[in-house]
Write a protein that holds these residues in place. Structure first.
Motif, short mmCIF file in Angstrom:
data_model
loop_
_atom_site.label_atom_id
_atom_site.label_comp_id
_atom_site.label_asym_id
_atom_site.label_seq_id
_atom_site.Cartn_x
_atom_site.Cartn_y
_atom_site.Cartn_z
N ARG A 199 4.55 7.07 1.43
CA ARG A 199 5.04 6.00 2.31
C ARG A 199 4.48 4.68 1.81
N SER A 200 5.29 3.66 1.93
CA SER A 200 4.91 2.33 1.45
C SER A 200 4.81 1.37 2.64
N TYR A 201 3.71 0.61 2.69
CA TYR A 201 3.47 -0.37 3.75
C TYR A 201 3.15 -1.72 3.13
N VAL B 4 0.85 -1.19 0.00
CA VAL B 4 0.00 0.00 0.00
C VAL B 4 0.88 1.24 0.00
N THR B 5 0.61 2.13 -0.94
CA THR B 5 1.33 3.42 -1.02
C THR B 5 0.38 4.51 -0.57
N GLY C 32 -5.46 12.46 2.93
CA GLY C 32 -4.50 11.59 2.27
C GLY C 32 -5.19 10.67 1.27
N THR C 33 -4.38 10.04 0.43
CA THR C 33 -4.86 9.06 -0.55
C THR C 33 -3.98 7.82 -0.46
N LEU C 34 -4.53 6.70 -0.94
CA LEU C 34 -3.77 5.45 -0.96
C LEU C 34 -4.14 4.65 -2.20
N SER D 262 3.33 -3.56 8.17
CA SER D 262 4.76 -3.36 8.40
C SER D 262 5.04 -1.91 8.74
N SER D 263 6.29 -1.61 9.04
CA SER D 263 6.69 -0.22 9.23
C SER D 263 6.79 0.47 7.87
#
Length: 376
Positions: free
Chosen positions: A148-150, A106-107, A178-180, A132-133
């Motif tokens: 950020r990537s999870y 997920v970004t 925000g968006t993902l 994850s972190s």
């Protein structure tokens, strides 16, 4: 292939389209690679060489791991395995599905780069497991892009698209938007905030907060839900899902007025000290009077002594009245401060809601403008 009796390990994020066949018979020698491929893969499962991406020997687990090219072929193979699991030669193997079809990268793009990672992970925790972190995504020059990537696993939901619960592609954390996005994400509508279609084909005219068709999201007066846990009892800034700050944890919740003390008794009013001092003075005066009588010195008349005593008593009573009045004044001032604090909090909440509505209206107008430009 060496035999292994220890429990097998499964990767947390899985291996895409992969099935593990571990030999479980202790009294029989395991099949070799050629026998396994010819009898089980080509014979029982009816797989062709073109269907298999890799046939991997895993001596640490005492197993063969078969990776298929497509997810459809993987699902079809697992169905055949379930039907033939009690028949030979399939019954000699412990079959484990290593694929995690709900695994996603997920970004997330937060327009405020100062939003904490713990807050973002708390939001994702409503829809996903095993988060994850964060990994900060940078451009070719080394600057952080704000994204950020999870790595996470979608939560299963029989009513959701594809059998999974999908997080919204647009969201808010308080006043921060925000968006993902992630691979195989269903189409998302920015108007009704639902999956399954896009804005251009949306025929729904209802509030995305309360679901009413009588007004839009900008005119909704219903109580706002928390962006972190979805409850109506508090807003995002008061959500227990968020991590407590260092200052609040170090403060320990001690009251400001008591200097950080907890459970101490109330301070003395001062009358006890005055009474003690008066008793000591009386004892001193009595001793001095006896000494004077013994030395032949004239002692003052009783009336004058009584008058002095009455003056002392009235002064002590005046001190007690002053202490009581001071207590009442302090209580009244504390009540006024409490009312002022509650009013200030209500004003802050109202202003925050106004800011959210204004930002939502602005975002909706911008998105409609973008959709219009794309359509033209």
């Amino acid at each position: 292939m060496a035999r292994r009796t220890a429990p097998t390990s499964v990767p947390v994020i899985g291996l895409a389209n992969t099935v593990r066949f571990a030999w479980k018979e202790k009294d029989m020698e395991p099949f070799g690679r050629e026998t396994f491929g010819r009898n089980l893969l080509m014979g029982v499962l009816q797989l062709r060489v073109e269907d298999v991406f890799c046939l991997h020997d895993n001596p640490l687990e005492g197993a063969f791991e078969v990776t298929l090219h497509t997810e459809e072929k993987h699902e079809e193979t697992m169905q055949k395995v379930r039907r033939a699991e009690k028949e030979k030669p399939m019954c000699h193997y412990a079959v484990t599905n290593l694929a995690r079809n709900n695994f996603r990268v997920v970004t997330i793009n937060m327009y405020n780069p100062h939003v904490k990672e713990e807050d973002v992970r708390a939001f994702l925790g409503r829809f996903m497991d095993g988060i994850s972190s964060a990994r900060l995504l940078k451009d070719t020059l080394g600057f952080w892009t704000g994204r950020r990537s999870y790595q996470a696993l979608l939560r299963e939901d029989p009513k959701g698209l594809g059998g999974y619960l999908h997080p919204p592609a647009m969201f808010s954390l308080g006043a921060d938007r925000g968006t993902l996005y992630y691979a195989r994400q269903p189409p998302f509508c920015r108007r009704c905030m639902a999956y399954g279609h896009i804005l251009a084909s949306c025929s729904t005219k209802k509030c995305r907060y309360c679901g009413s068709a009588e007004h839009g999201a900008g005119d909704c007066d219903a109580p706002k839900a928390c962006h972190g846990c979805g409850m109506l009892t508090h807003l995002w800034r008061e959500c227990p899902a968020r991590q407590r700050s260092y200052a609040s944890a170090a403060g320990g919740g001690a009251r400001a007025g008591d200097g950080g003390r907890r459970g101490d008794p109330e301070p003395r009013t001062g009358t006890e000290g005055a009474d003690t001092q008066r008793g000591e003075e009386e004892k001193t005066e009595a001793g001095e009077g006896k000494d004077k009588e013994e030395m032949g010195i004239v002692v003052p008349e009783e009336k004058e002594a009584k008058g002095e005593e009455e003056k002392g008593v009235s002064s002590v009573e005046g001190q007690e009245r002053t202490v009581v009045e001071r207590k009442e004044t302090e209580k009244a001032s504390e009540g006024k401060e409490t009312k002022k604090t509650s009013k200030r909090r209500e004003t802050e909440k109202a202003s925050e809601r106004k800011m959210e509505k204004a930002s939502e209206k602005k975002t909706e107008k911008t998105l409609e403008k973008m959709e219009t430009e794309k359509a033209s």
